[in-house]
Design an enzyme around this catalytic site. Structure first.
Site, PDB file in Angstrom:
ATOM      1  N   CYS A 178      51.283  21.118  70.725  1.00  0.00           N
ATOM      2  CA  CYS A 178      51.742  22.162  69.771  1.00  0.00           C
ATOM      3  C   CYS A 178      51.354  23.271  70.127  1.00  0.00           C
ATOM      4  O   CYS A 178      50.090  23.619  70.317  1.00  0.00           O
ATOM      5  CB  CYS A 178      51.102  21.866  68.135  1.00  0.00           C
ATOM      6  SG  CYS A 178      51.761  23.250  67.073  1.00  0.00           S
ATOM      7  N   CYS A 237      49.625  19.379  61.291  1.00  0.00           N
ATOM      8  CA  CYS A 237      50.842  19.261  62.172  1.00  0.00           C
ATOM      9  C   CYS A 237      49.991  17.940  63.167  1.00  0.00           C
ATOM     10  O   CYS A 237      48.897  18.103  63.700  1.00  0.00           O
ATOM     11  CB  CYS A 237      50.973  20.592  63.014  1.00  0.00           C
ATOM     12  SG  CYS A 237      51.714  20.117  64.753  1.00  0.00           S
ATOM     13  N   ASP A 285      34.666  46.979  34.452  1.00  0.00           N
ATOM     14  CA  ASP A 285      36.059  46.653  34.340  1.00  0.00           C
ATOM     15  C   ASP A 285      35.945  45.439  33.141  1.00  0.00           C
ATOM     16  O   ASP A 285      36.320  44.229  33.421  1.00  0.00           O
ATOM     17  CB  ASP A 285      36.695  46.240  35.470  1.00  0.00           C
ATOM     18  CG  ASP A 285      38.309  46.266  35.125  1.00  0.00           C
ATOM     19  OD1 ASP A 285      38.820  46.774  34.097  1.00  0.00           O
ATOM     20  OD2 ASP A 285      38.878  45.720  36.165  1.00  0.00           O
ATOM     21  N   LYS A 287      31.874  51.972  36.803  1.00  0.00           N
ATOM     22  CA  LYS A 287      32.770  51.888  35.612  1.00  0.00           C
ATOM     23  C   LYS A 287      33.134  50.509  35.397  1.00  0.00           C
ATOM     24  O   LYS A 287      33.730  49.836  36.226  1.00  0.00           O
ATOM     25  CB  LYS A 287      34.176  52.643  35.963  1.00  0.00           C
ATOM     26  CG  LYS A 287      35.041  52.816  34.678  1.00  0.00           C
ATOM     27  CD  LYS A 287      36.138  53.697  34.844  1.00  0.00           C
ATOM     28  CE  LYS A 287      36.800  53.802  33.727  1.00  0.00           C
ATOM     29  NZ  LYS A 287      37.309  52.496  33.082  1.00  0.00           N
ATOM     30  N   CYS A 305      56.319  23.447  66.743  1.00  0.00           N
ATOM     31  CA  CYS A 305      56.576  22.218  67.751  1.00  0.00           C
ATOM     32  C   CYS A 305      57.390  21.166  67.448  1.00  0.00           C
ATOM     33  O   CYS A 305      57.781  20.335  68.038  1.00  0.00           O
ATOM     34  CB  CYS A 305      55.279  21.709  68.310  1.00  0.00           C
ATOM     35  SG  CYS A 305      54.476  20.568  67.116  1.00  0.00           S
ATOM     36  N   ARG A 339      36.916  48.752  20.298  1.00  0.00           N
ATOM     37  CA  ARG A 339      37.363  50.193  20.510  1.00  0.00           C
ATOM     38  C   ARG A 339      38.498  50.589  19.464  1.00  0.00           C
ATOM     39  O   ARG A 339      38.660  51.463  18.711  1.00  0.00           O
ATOM     40  CB  ARG A 339      37.498  50.630  21.828  1.00  0.00           C
ATOM     41  CG  ARG A 339      38.223  51.921  21.748  1.00  0.00           C
ATOM     42  CD  ARG A 339      37.974  52.357  23.328  1.00  0.00           C
ATOM     43  NE  ARG A 339      38.332  53.741  23.460  1.00  0.00           N
ATOM     44  CZ  ARG A 339      39.383  54.275  23.619  1.00  0.00           C
ATOM     45  NH1 ARG A 339      40.391  53.371  24.098  1.00  0.00           N
ATOM     46  NH2 ARG A 339      39.963  55.340  23.847  1.00  0.00           N
ATOM     47  N   CYS A 365      56.743  20.430  61.863  1.00  0.00           N
ATOM     48  CA  CYS A 365      55.886  21.672  62.374  1.00  0.00           C
ATOM     49  C   CYS A 365      56.840  22.951  62.553  1.00  0.00           C
ATOM     50  O   CYS A 365      57.625  22.590  63.596  1.00  0.00           O
ATOM     51  CB  CYS A 365      54.915  21.246  63.282  1.00  0.00           C
ATOM     52  SG  CYS A 365      54.108  22.782  63.944  1.00  0.00           S
ATOM     53  N   GLU A 390      27.016  55.828  37.327  1.00  0.00           N
ATOM     54  CA  GLU A 390      26.752  54.636  36.993  1.00  0.00           C
ATOM     55  C   GLU A 390      28.211  53.800  37.229  1.00  0.00           C
ATOM     56  O   GLU A 390      29.332  54.454  37.266  1.00  0.00           O
ATOM     57  CB  GLU A 390      26.442  54.186  35.578  1.00  0.00           C
ATOM     58  CG  GLU A 390      27.120  55.156  34.722  1.00  0.00           C
ATOM     59  CD  GLU A 390      26.413  54.864  33.066  1.00  0.00           C
ATOM     60  OE1 GLU A 390      27.335  54.690  32.190  1.00  0.00           O
ATOM     61  OE2 GLU A 390      25.379  54.965  32.779  1.00  0.00           O
ATOM     62  N   TYR A 419      26.798  45.361  29.113  1.00  0.00           N
ATOM     63  CA  TYR A 419      25.881  46.377  29.543  1.00  0.00           C
ATOM     64  C   TYR A 419      26.041  47.632  28.706  1.00  0.00           C
ATOM     65  O   TYR A 419      27.162  48.082  28.640  1.00  0.00           O
ATOM     66  CB  TYR A 419      26.470  46.790  30.940  1.00  0.00           C
ATOM     67  CG  TYR A 419      25.752  45.775  32.177  1.00  0.00           C
ATOM     68  CD1 TYR A 419      24.362  45.557  32.333  1.00  0.00           C
ATOM     69  CD2 TYR A 419      26.698  45.041  32.824  1.00  0.00           C
ATOM     70  CE1 TYR A 419      23.976  44.637  33.211  1.00  0.00           C
ATOM     71  CE2 TYR A 419      26.130  44.005  33.859  1.00  0.00           C
ATOM     72  CZ  TYR A 419      24.767  43.759  33.918  1.00  0.00           C
ATOM     73  OH  TYR A 419      24.430  42.909  34.715  1.00  0.00           O
ATOM     74  N   LYS A 465      38.235  56.727  39.660  1.00  0.00           N
ATOM     75  CA  LYS A 465      38.701  55.310  39.958  1.00  0.00           C
ATOM     76  C   LYS A 465      38.758  54.700  41.538  1.00  0.00           C
ATOM     77  O   LYS A 465      38.924  55.704  42.293  1.00  0.00           O
ATOM     78  CB  LYS A 465      40.090  55.304  39.605  1.00  0.00           C
ATOM     79  CG  LYS A 465      40.114  55.304  38.211  1.00  0.00           C
ATOM     80  CD  LYS A 465      39.471  54.031  37.369  1.00  0.00           C
ATOM     81  CE  LYS A 465      40.215  54.053  36.003  1.00  0.00           C
ATOM     82  NZ  LYS A 465      41.224  53.142  35.892  1.00  0.00           N
TER      83      LYS A 465
HETATM   84  S1  IVH Z   1      31.301  56.137  28.719  1.00  0.00           S
HETATM   85  C1  IVH Z   1      32.023  59.316  25.667  1.00  0.00           C
HETATM   86  N1  IVH Z   1      30.379  54.723  30.759  1.00  0.00           N
HETATM   87  O1  IVH Z   1      35.688  53.193  30.349  1.00  0.00           O
HETATM   88  C2  IVH Z   1      32.734  58.517  26.761  1.00  0.00           C
HETATM   89  N2  IVH Z   1      32.555  54.055  29.727  1.00  0.00           N
HETATM   90  O2  IVH Z   1      37.863  55.538  29.429  1.00  0.00           O
HETATM   91  C3  IVH Z   1      32.371  57.061  26.563  1.00  0.00           C
HETATM   92  N3  IVH Z   1      33.762  52.344  31.027  1.00  0.00           N
HETATM   93  O3  IVH Z   1      37.022  51.906  27.889  1.00  0.00           O
HETATM   94  C4  IVH Z   1      32.509  56.077  27.855  1.00  0.00           C
HETATM   95  N4  IVH Z   1      32.104  51.776  32.446  1.00  0.00           N
HETATM   96  O4  IVH Z   1      34.709  50.940  27.954  1.00  0.00           O
HETATM   97  C5  IVH Z   1      31.299  55.026  29.792  1.00  0.00           C
HETATM   98  N5  IVH Z   1      29.591  53.563  32.520  1.00  0.00           N
HETATM   99  C6  IVH Z   1      30.567  53.668  31.301  1.00  0.00           C
HETATM  100  C7  IVH Z   1      31.669  52.787  31.314  1.00  0.00           C
HETATM  101  C8  IVH Z   1      32.712  53.096  30.635  1.00  0.00           C
HETATM  102  C9  IVH Z   1      33.154  51.406  31.573  1.00  0.00           C
HETATM  103  C10 IVH Z   1      34.972  52.134  29.895  1.00  0.00           C
HETATM  104  C11 IVH Z   1      34.826  52.500  28.544  1.00  0.00           C
HETATM  105  C12 IVH Z   1      36.176  53.047  27.893  1.00  0.00           C
HETATM  106  C13 IVH Z   1      36.681  53.645  29.262  1.00  0.00           C
HETATM  107  C14 IVH Z   1      36.658  54.967  28.966  1.00  0.00           C
END
Ligand code: IVH
Length: 711
Positions: free
Chosen positions: A460, A454, A128, A126, A439, A147, A436, A124, A234, A327
């Site tokens: 030019c 210009c 941001d 990651k 020119c 968190r 310019c 899935e 999400y 990453k």
């Molecule tokens: S699973 C048990 N899934 O990444 C592990 N984390 O370093 C729980 N994050 O701050 C995380 N997308 O907020 C998981 N599809 C995803 C994610 C995700 C982003 C973030 C999460 C956490 C960091 C983990």
């Protein structure tokens, strides 16, 4: 006692507001105006104020936020919030198997420990944004926490309730007694842009990126501010379940959360794959989709799909061993502005460009970044010597996001009196030059325009080069083999001053140029000769009139039909009456508005531009007489179509030309104004959007039928 009427009315209002909210925020298809939603919301707020007992824990009134808090309460997480270990790929490594070495080690380790081959993974994005934990009791959202350090976080329940895409009450017929969900709060790119525009309008500081904006919005003590910020969410994991069976795979978990009404990414973005090849395929696919996603992602996450296998793998330190984050190359990096120079565009537009200490960002080495225009440089206050954040997302031109002010070079300056000193920046604020850089002509800036230009026109050399390049380009005169390197040389050697000079080049002189043999010189002369036979629309487009693109050039050709007639419109326009009449004539052409009409008149009012046209006709440029169309059969008049994917027989250009010839418009993105989406093989997010908006979708056969019979 609360009157029955009020109880019923409150329930009705809740139901209506929940429905309208869903239509607006989840389906992007509101059925009532915003004012109606606001009116109902105010009515419910008033009712609840009169009878506090009516305040349900899932009332939509919680969406607008409440009185500010003095501080956030602390929450101890029943299940700690872990982090993920990372793997990186070195995209600069050519050998594909060496590129993903760390990932390969991860897969090998898992396969070895599980003694399973190949391992099944759920993949899935990651996200941001920032991690959040949501607690639902009997289906009602009762607590949300950040968190923090993973063990204790901050309670942000009121703020999270304002996240419109998040259910305050779970739906479906399998609602557990207790559910703790983990996921990411984030801000969509479009909402981020809107927020920054609003910040500009208020004279407030801009947010550097959607992640910062989301974090700043979530950690507001005043939840009414959060409510205005349009956050999204999400889900990506489950921490606790009571009173329901825990699904057996990660994918089944996500499907179940979706069934409970929680936002989970679309199926296509969370595939299940097997083994290393599957992981790499997903990584590449997600990297390619990254720029077109509506939110930022900084990588992908791989999770062993089966829960029994996850349990066998267990945890290390503060991260699970069954999952890893892969990453992407960073889209932003820090570097230093070595100089600010100005580039001159085809129509003379001056663009300040930052020359940077080379930096690897977004998968390439970046040495220049656009600063757009003077206002933009001043707004960001970019100065020589500054350390800046540069961003390169997808294929877009790298840009300077912001200056790291802490790192600005400073020097001592005399203070207010003889005995004190203070610090001042080494470099002054940016100033647009008055002349310019190419020119030396004056640079002029109209008050209502952001760009400065210009005034040198074709005098030019920078503008001349680009005018020639545009003239020769494929959609203009289509002179094969006349590239920009060649044009640079021709202009620098003084071989070509005006467009017509191109037609006086001989093969002998050309053959003497760098990287030019006799054969290519002969070919080029032949290509130049062949370009003489063209169409009026191409010719008008090739002149490079400001604001006149291909579509406008075609409209002009079709409706005015004659270059002489077009030039004649500019005769005597010093007289306001004549000017007004000419503008009216031009604006009678479909799709030509006042700005374009002005550009056209101004262009032909210049004597040297008329000379250019005459000279080109004199050297033999010609085109067949246009049949002047008031409007021929225009079955798609007034319709807007969007093309996506690859059609079986028509190229994109061909489809576009057919649609435009039928009076239709081709737009780049799907919106409420789209009439049809023409979808081919491998259609992407535009098709998804069309489906979500309920826009009619046709294939190539359907398009041909529309062209014939009309909409
Ligand atoms: S699973 C048990 N899934 O990444 C592990 N984390 O370093 C729980 N994050 O701050 C995380 N997308 O907020 C998981 N599809 C995803 C994610 C995700 C982003 C973030 C999460 C956490 C960091 C983990």
């Amino acid at each position: 006692m609360i009157p029955t009427d009020d109880i019923q009315r409150a329930a009705a209002l809740r139901a209506l507001l929940n429905r309208y909210g869903r239509e607006y925020y989840e389906l992007d298809a509101p059925t009532v105006p915003d004012a109606e939603y606001d009116r109902l919301m105010r009515e419910l707020i008033a009712l609840e104020a009169r009878h506090p007992a009516l305040r349900a824990p899932d009332s939509p009134t919680l969406r607008v936020g409440g009185a500010p808090l003095a501080a956030f309460a602390q929450v101890t997480h029943a299940v700690p919030m872990l982090s993920l270990n990372n793997v990186f790929s070195d995209m600069q490594v050519e050998d594909p198997s060496a590129r993903h070495a760390e990932l390969s080690q991860f897969d090998e380790r898992i396969a070895r420990e599980l003694a399973v081959l190949p391992v099944e993974y759920a993949v899935e994005p990651k996200f941001d944004g920032l991690a959040i934990s949501l607690l639902y009791r009997d289906g009602v959202l009762v607590q949300a926490a950040t968190r923090g350090d993973g063990v204790t976080g901050e309670e942000v329940t009121e703020n999270v309730r304002t996240v419109k895409r998040l259910p305050l009450r779970l739906t479906g017929d399998n609602v557990p007694a207790l559910l703790e969900v983990r996921g990411e709060v984030l801000m969509f790119k479009a909402d981020f842009e809107r927020l920054n525009q609003a910040q500009d309008a208020l004279g407030e500081k801009r947010f550097a990126n959607p992640r910062n904006a989301a974090a700043g919005s979530l950690r507001q003590l005043d939840s009414r501010i959060t409510a205005k910020r349009r956050l999204s969410f999400y889900a990506y994991a489950i921490a606790r379940i009571e009173g329901a069976v825990w699904p057996e795979t990660h994918q089944a978990e996500m499907d179940w959360l979706a069934a409970l009404g929680l936002p989970v990414v679309e199926h296509a973005l969370r595939p299940v794959v097997s083994g290393l090849a599957g992981l790499i395929g997903c990584y590449e696919a997600m990297l390619a989709r990254r720029p077109s996603l509506p939110y930022d992602i900084d990588g992908v996450v791989y999770k062993v799909n089966r829960r029994d296998e996850q349990d066998r793998l267990g945890f290390v330190a503060r991260a699970p061993r069954f999952a890893v984050a892969h990453k992407f190359p960073a889209e932003e990096a820090l570097t230093v502005v070595e100089a600010i120079e100005e580039q001159v565009g085809r129509t003379g537009a001056i663009t300040p460009v930052a020359r940077l200490t080379p930096v690897f960002v977004g998968g390439v080495t970046v040495t220049n970044a656009t600063l757009h225009n003077q206002d933009e440089v001043l707004r960001k206050d970019v100065r020589v010597g500054d350390t800046v954040i540069v961003r390169r997302a997808g294929d877009v031109i790298p840009e300077v996001v912001s200056v790291v002010l802490d790192k600005r070079p400073m020097r001592e300056a005399a203070g207010v009196d003889l005995f004190s000193t203070s610090l001042e920046p080494v470099s002054p604020p940016y100033r647009l030059p008055s002349q310019c850089p190419v020119c030396g002509s004056h640079i002029v800036k109209q008050e209502d325009e952001a760009v400065a230009r210009c005034s040198g026109g074709l005098f030019c050399s920078a503008q001349r080069k680009q005018a020639l390049w545009h003239f020769a380009s494929r959609r203009a005169m289509d002179i094969d083999g006349l590239g920009d390197k060649l044009i640079d040389q021709m202009v620098e050697r003084g071989m070509v001053h005006t467009l017509a000079d191109l037609y006086r080049l001989d093969a002998e002189r050309l053959a003497g140029m760098e990287r030019m043999g006799q054969k290519s010189a002969d070919n080029l002369v032949a290509a130049i000769e062949a370009s003489k036979h063209t169409s009026l629309a191409r010719f008008i487009y090739a002149l490079g009139i400001r604001n006149v693109g291909e579509a406008t050039a075609r409209d002009l050709a079709r409706h005015i039909g004659d270059i002489g007639a077009l030039m004649a419109l500019a005769d005597g326009i010093d007289d306001p009456l004549v000017r007004g009449r000419s503008l009216d004539t031009l604006m009678a052409v479909p799709d030509i508005g006042p700005v374009v009409a002005e550009s056209i008149l101004d262009f032909f009012a210049e004597a040297h531009n008329r000379e250019v046209v005459d000279a080109l006709v004199a050297v033999g440029v010609h085109w067949p007489q246009e049949a002047v169309a008031d409007s021929g059969p225009q079955p798609l008049a007034g319709k807007t179509l969007v093309l996506t994917g690859t059609l079986p027989t028509l190229s994109r250009d061909e489809a576009k030309a057919l649609i435009e010839a039928a009076g239709g418009k081709v737009a780049g993105s799907v919106s409420g104004k789209t009439d049809y989406v023409v979808a081919g093989e491998a259609a992407g997010s535009k098709l998804d959007k069309a489906q979500a908006l309920g826009v009619a979708i046709v294939d190539e056969v359907g398009l041909l039928a529309l062209l014939e019979r009309g909409a």
